[in-house]
Enzyme design. Sequence first.
Site, PDB file in Angstrom:
ATOM      1  N   SER A  50       0.850  -1.197   0.000  1.00 47.84           N
ATOM      2  CA  SER A  50       0.000   0.000   0.000  1.00 47.84           C
ATOM      3  C   SER A  50       0.882   1.241   0.000  1.00 47.84           C
ATOM      4  CB  SER A  50      -0.931   0.028   1.225  1.00 47.84           C
ATOM      5  OG  SER A  50      -0.187   0.206   2.421  1.00 47.84           O
ATOM      6  N   ILE A  52       3.163   4.471  -0.375  1.00 47.82           N
ATOM      7  CA  ILE A  52       4.376   4.793  -1.127  1.00 47.82           C
ATOM      8  C   ILE A  52       5.090   3.519  -1.595  1.00 47.82           C
ATOM      9  CG2 ILE A  52       6.716   5.751  -0.825  1.00 47.82           C
ATOM     10  CD1 ILE A  52       5.330   7.939   0.925  1.00 47.82           C
ATOM     11  N   SER A 175      11.746  10.251   7.513  1.00 51.04           N
ATOM     12  CA  SER A 175      10.689  11.259   7.641  1.00 51.04           C
ATOM     13  C   SER A 175      11.304  12.584   8.041  1.00 51.04           C
ATOM     14  CB  SER A 175       9.682  10.833   8.705  1.00 51.04           C
ATOM     15  OG  SER A 175       8.829  11.917   9.052  1.00 51.04           O
ATOM     16  N   TYR A 201       8.259   7.709  16.866  1.00 51.48           N
ATOM     17  CA  TYR A 201       8.422   7.488  15.425  1.00 51.48           C
ATOM     18  C   TYR A 201       9.491   8.420  14.857  1.00 51.48           C
ATOM     19  CZ  TYR A 201       7.049   7.229  10.469  1.00 51.48           C
ATOM     20  OH  TYR A 201       7.035   7.067   9.103  1.00 51.48           O
ATOM     21  N   LYS A 205      13.094   7.526  13.150  1.00 51.95           N
ATOM     22  CA  LYS A 205      13.487   8.018  11.830  1.00 51.95           C
ATOM     23  C   LYS A 205      14.842   8.729  11.885  1.00 51.95           C
ATOM     24  CE  LYS A 205      10.154   6.207   9.671  1.00 51.95           C
ATOM     25  NZ  LYS A 205      10.381   5.238   8.592  1.00 51.95           N
ATOM     26  N   THR A 234      -1.492   8.710   2.535  1.00 54.61           N
ATOM     27  CA  THR A 234      -1.345   7.256   2.464  1.00 54.61           C
ATOM     28  C   THR A 234      -2.221   6.594   3.533  1.00 54.61           C
ATOM     29  OG1 THR A 234       0.471   7.182   4.062  1.00 54.61           O
ATOM     30  CG2 THR A 234       1.064   7.537   1.732  1.00 54.61           C
TER      31      THR A 234
END
EC number: 1.1.-.-
Length: 317
Positions: A50, A52, A175, A201, A205, A234
């Site tokens: 799904s 990207i 990110s 998160y 990253k 997304t």
Amino acid sequence: MSLYRSVVWFAKGLREYTKSGYESACKDFVPHDLEVQVPGRVFLVTGGNSGIGKATALEIAKRGGTVHLVCRDQARAEDARDEIIRESSNQNIFLHIVDLSDPKQIWKFVENFKQEHKLHVLINNAGCMVNKRELTEDGLEKNFAANTLGVYILTTGLIPVLEKEHDPRVITVSSGGMLAQKLSTNDLQSERTPFDGTMVYAQNKRQQVVLTERWAQGHLAIHFSSMHPGWADTPGVRQAMPGFHARFRDRLRSEAQGADTVLWLALSSAAAAQPSGRFFQDRKPVSTHLPLARTSSSPAEEEKLIEILEQLAQTFK
């Protein structure tokens, strides 16, 4: 995260990470950079069912590449594979069901893959943002397990396969949120600090960007890069950040726009001419730090991250 970093990062995001940011940046793109055919080259895309990841896999398939999709959900992965084959008329799309938050599964996959396949390009795209602290069956914090440890094991495990081939590359989808984070190795699994999924998160990253830089220094035969896809619409964003998605829905990039720089890094000769280890946004290398944000880390801190990850990785081998 300091208020200064937060404000500067958000202003940058509104200016650069949105759909209008992409439309502005793409005026400088060289169109023929992606006018390539890659039959015979082998690509592995994590999270390719799904968003990207799927957009990336589809465009590679259209250019004749062999694509291995590494996904967690069998049914969704099979649907994605069938769609990619149908739209690309490329039968060389292969599926591997692996939970990238499970280090034992990753090691098993790596050992099998090394014996059966070659690999030119690894695309670490899969990501996890869990907003409440959850542990895996192995007792690992879930975001860290998938985003950092999983990427570490998969990449280091496949480096010997990549090194055998011509023009090998590793692209890690990071990110821009990492710009607001300084590398911290004191509490990698959020055991001692209040849990904030978005910040965890972003820290993961940042860790990916540091790993990319270090791998580039240690493995000169492979071209390593990390990148920011921008703020894209997304399924992952809709699920993990529903408030953000609702607020900025009309300004978010399409999946294809988010995937553009991944494809450029994976396919173009222009990308391979860039120094290894850089962080990219809209086909250009950009700084990994905001001005005056004091987010640089010491070599000792970076070495500590790698030592912890290597020790954990070996525990599950």
